[in-house]
Design a protein around this motif. Structure first.
Motif, PDB file in Angstrom:
ATOM      1  N   GLN A 340       0.844  -1.213   0.000  1.00  0.00           N
ATOM      2  CA  GLN A 340       0.000   0.000   0.000  1.00  0.00           C
ATOM      3  C   GLN A 340       0.872   1.254   0.000  1.00  0.00           C
ATOM      4  O   GLN A 340       0.566   2.233  -0.677  1.00  0.00           O
ATOM      5  CB  GLN A 340      -0.952   0.016   1.211  1.00  0.00           C
ATOM      6  CG  GLN A 340      -1.897  -1.177   1.291  1.00  0.00           C
ATOM      7  CD  GLN A 340      -2.660  -1.427   0.006  1.00  0.00           C
ATOM      8  OE1 GLN A 340      -3.225  -0.505  -0.575  1.00  0.00           O
ATOM      9  NE2 GLN A 340      -2.677  -2.660  -0.459  1.00  0.00           N
ATOM     10  N   ASN A 341       1.966   1.212   0.774  1.00  0.00           N
ATOM     11  CA  ASN A 341       2.883   2.370   0.787  1.00  0.00           C
ATOM     12  C   ASN A 341       3.437   2.621  -0.610  1.00  0.00           C
ATOM     13  O   ASN A 341       3.515   3.758  -1.071  1.00  0.00           O
ATOM     14  CB  ASN A 341       4.061   2.117   1.748  1.00  0.00           C
ATOM     15  CG  ASN A 341       3.610   2.125   3.198  1.00  0.00           C
ATOM     16  OD1 ASN A 341       2.579   2.709   3.532  1.00  0.00           O
ATOM     17  ND2 ASN A 341       4.371   1.461   4.059  1.00  0.00           N
ATOM     18  N   ILE A 342       3.828   1.533  -1.270  1.00  0.00           N
ATOM     19  CA  ILE A 342       4.404   1.671  -2.622  1.00  0.00           C
ATOM     20  C   ILE A 342       3.355   2.209  -3.594  1.00  0.00           C
ATOM     21  O   ILE A 342       3.640   3.105  -4.392  1.00  0.00           O
ATOM     22  CB  ILE A 342       4.969   0.314  -3.110  1.00  0.00           C
ATOM     23  CG1 ILE A 342       6.149  -0.115  -2.227  1.00  0.00           C
ATOM     24  CG2 ILE A 342       5.389   0.387  -4.575  1.00  0.00           C
ATOM     25  CD1 ILE A 342       6.657  -1.528  -2.481  1.00  0.00           C
ATOM     26  N   TYR A 343       2.126   1.681  -3.521  1.00  0.00           N
ATOM     27  CA  TYR A 343       1.072   2.170  -4.427  1.00  0.00           C
ATOM     28  C   TYR A 343       0.931   3.689  -4.285  1.00  0.00           C
ATOM     29  O   TYR A 343       0.802   4.409  -5.259  1.00  0.00           O
ATOM     30  CB  TYR A 343      -0.289   1.519  -4.123  1.00  0.00           C
ATOM     31  CG  TYR A 343      -0.374   0.031  -4.381  1.00  0.00           C
ATOM     32  CD1 TYR A 343       0.477  -0.594  -5.292  1.00  0.00           C
ATOM     33  CD2 TYR A 343      -1.313  -0.761  -3.724  1.00  0.00           C
ATOM     34  CE1 TYR A 343       0.394  -1.966  -5.526  1.00  0.00           C
ATOM     35  CE2 TYR A 343      -1.410  -2.129  -3.962  1.00  0.00           C
ATOM     36  CZ  TYR A 343      -0.549  -2.726  -4.851  1.00  0.00           C
ATOM     37  OH  TYR A 343      -0.641  -4.079  -5.079  1.00  0.00           O
ATOM     38  N   GLN A 344       0.976   4.128  -3.032  1.00  0.00           N
ATOM     39  CA  GLN A 344       0.779   5.551  -2.768  1.00  0.00           C
ATOM     40  C   GLN A 344       2.000   6.374  -3.217  1.00  0.00           C
ATOM     41  O   GLN A 344       1.863   7.324  -3.980  1.00  0.00           O
ATOM     42  CB  GLN A 344       0.529   5.740  -1.279  1.00  0.00           C
ATOM     43  CG  GLN A 344      -0.013   7.096  -0.945  1.00  0.00           C
ATOM     44  CD  GLN A 344      -0.359   7.181   0.535  1.00  0.00           C
ATOM     45  OE1 GLN A 344       0.137   6.428   1.366  1.00  0.00           O
ATOM     46  NE2 GLN A 344      -1.229   8.114   0.872  1.00  0.00           N
ATOM     47  N   GLU A 345       3.180   5.958  -2.771  1.00  0.00           N
ATOM     48  CA  GLU A 345       4.388   6.735  -3.086  1.00  0.00           C
ATOM     49  C   GLU A 345       4.654   6.818  -4.576  1.00  0.00           C
ATOM     50  O   GLU A 345       5.109   7.829  -5.083  1.00  0.00           O
ATOM     51  CB  GLU A 345       5.609   6.103  -2.398  1.00  0.00           C
ATOM     52  CG  GLU A 345       5.663   6.345  -0.913  1.00  0.00           C
ATOM     53  CD  GLU A 345       6.661   5.410  -0.236  1.00  0.00           C
ATOM     54  OE1 GLU A 345       7.663   5.020  -0.882  1.00  0.00           O
ATOM     55  OE2 GLU A 345       6.424   5.048   0.937  1.00  0.00           O
TER      56      GLU A 345
END
Ligand SMILES: Cc1ncc(COP(=O)(O)O)c(C=O)c1O
Length: 455
Positions: A340-345
């Motif tokens: 989820q962090n990667i999707y956002q960043e």
């Protein structure tokens, strides 16, 4: 079996491994194709041959096959707390954080999250939650579930009772009682000759309302739908379909369950298919892209209203008597949180919105090919349907195995996808570049031309 194969992994597999959704005879006779590593959107087989994974494995490897951050998240969590559960009012750290993150990003109204390990378990959980809610609220007869022709909701007993793809029911004595079916929502395949899309939607809405009336509204509990039907053939809904259906469900107080196992986490060009099609689900089911496929984890998100039912009956009985040993596993939750962090960043949704323009435009160009009756898709989902006669939409004789021939040809040239008969299904990793989109469609177009010459 060929003696040369006897000492290979493939032969070992053929002797001891039962495969899901494979022809057992073909596996026993030929052995499996063995894959040993992956990089970017490609996987590499035992012989060192590289392939573009045009289906992201099983629609799930959104970040490709070597995302180091997910490896590190798993390793770190393994060292800190390799296992814990969410029974008896306890919970591991990443599981709590993931529930909060999902409650924040899921469609409006979804407040609470329950974890399981697969899409099928999440589907069964949603069914049980609805039954439980209706018992909690003194509606003991309101228990039947409706799903649609060609839908895929997993393979557990209840999930497969809602999966309306014949091969997943035949031979298994399914569906069980209390599971009903309505017609598919795809206009190309189910629209009648001369029928407008609007009239088709009105017919499907009337069909649903008739079924509810004939069964008795007090007996119908839930309606399950994938925003875009995946395994059934990548079938987007007809224009206005969900608006009409949701109106009827609200009228009879029937819960709407969005099965976002494939559509969730960017696949359709928004975070959820519910955003793309303006759905207001009471329950949302998530898996696959939740952890980018790196760990087995699924989630069920519910509204405050449904949670109240679970809360009240569960408290009265002393426990909500449902849960899985590995549900919300801390390693899986840590990996999902990092995904989820990667999707956002990296703004993966924005990337899909950009790269899907090329993907959809190359896809729709194939409509002109003599073998192709329909092309369809949204975001990074795309299907090509082969037909013998474009005007009548008549399919080829299945014994020709045309879809399979196209698959064998693209495979020879380093591209894997899924052919459901003569429907060619694509759902590549979301990190795909425009150059790689071009590669996919160049290989596919050449394969279609080559196979057309043999007919
Ligand atoms: C829409 C949908 N629901 C449920 C499932 C079942 O998920 P699993 O295979 O993880 O049990 C799938 C699997 O492809 C799916 O596509």
């Amino acid at each position: 079996m060929d003696t040369a194969l006897l000492n290979t992994l493939s032969a070992l597999d053929a002797r001891h491994h039962i495969h899901g959704n494979s022809n057992p005879r073909a596996v026993v006779e030929n052995g499996a194709q063995v894959f040993s590593r992956g990089k970017g959107i490609r996987v590499v087989d035992e012989d060192g041959k590289h392939y573009i994974e045009g289906l992201a494995g099983l629609w799930c490897a959104s970040l490709g096959f070597n995302e180091e951050r997910l490896v590190e998240a798993a390793e770190k969590q393994m060292r800190e707390m390799p296992y814990y559960h969410s029974f008896f009012g306890r919970a591991p750290v990443p599981t709590i954080k993931l529930a909060a993150r999902l409650a924040e990003i899921t469609p409006e109204g979804i407040e609470k999250i329950f974890f399981a390990c697969s899409g099928s378990e999440a589907v069964d959980t949603a069914i049980k939650m609805i039954w439980y809610y209706n018992n909690a609220t003194d509606r003991p007869e309101k228990k039947k579930m409706i799903s649609r022709q060609n839908s895929y909701h997993g393979v557990t007993v209840a999930g497969a009772s809602m999966t309306r793809i014949p091969i997943n029911q035949e031979g298994f004595d399914l569906p069980i009682d209390r599971f009903l079916q309505v017609g598919g929502s795809h206009y190309y395949r189910y629209g009648e000759a001369g029928e407008t899309e609007e009239a088709f939607v009105a017919r499907r809405a009337a069909e649903l309302e008739d079924l509810i009336q004939s069964e008795g509204p007090d007996t119908i509990a839930g309606f399950f739908a994938e925003p875009v039907q995946g395994a059934g053939g990548i079938l987007p809904p007809a224009e206005g379909y969900f608006e009409a259906i949701q109106k009827i469900l609200r009228k009879y107080d029937i819960f709407f369950v969005a099965d976002e196992v494939i559509c969730g986490f960017g696949r359709t060009g928004n975070m959820f298919g519910s955003d793309t099609y303006d759905l207001k689900p009471d329950i949302i089911i998530m898996a696959k892209g939740l952890s980018a496929g790196y760990q087995p984890i699924s989630a069920v998100g519910v509204t405050g209203r449904i949670f109240d039912g679970i809360h009240n009956l569960g408290a009265q009985k002393g426990a909500f008597g449902h849960g899985f040993t590995y549900g919300g596993h801390p390693v899986a939750a840590a990996v999902a949180l990092e995904a989820q962090n990667i999707y956002q960043e990296r703004n993966i949704v924005g990337h899909v919105q950009t790269v899907c323009r090329k993907f959809q435009s190359r896809l729709s160009t194939l409509s002109d090919h003599p073998l192709v009756g329909d092309t369809r898709g949204i975001g990074l989902l795309g299907a090509v349907e082969l037909v013998a006669d474009k005007a009548t939409k008549t399919r080829f004789d299945p014994s020709i195995g045309l879809g399979n021939k196209v698959f064998e040809e693209t495979k020879r040239n380093g591209l894997l996808f899924r052919n459901a008969g003569d429907q060619l299904l694509f759902s590549p990793p979301l990190i795909i570049s425009e150059r790689e989109v071009k590669e996919i469609f160049d290989i596919l177009e050449n394969a279609l031309n080559k196979v057309a010459e043999t007919l």
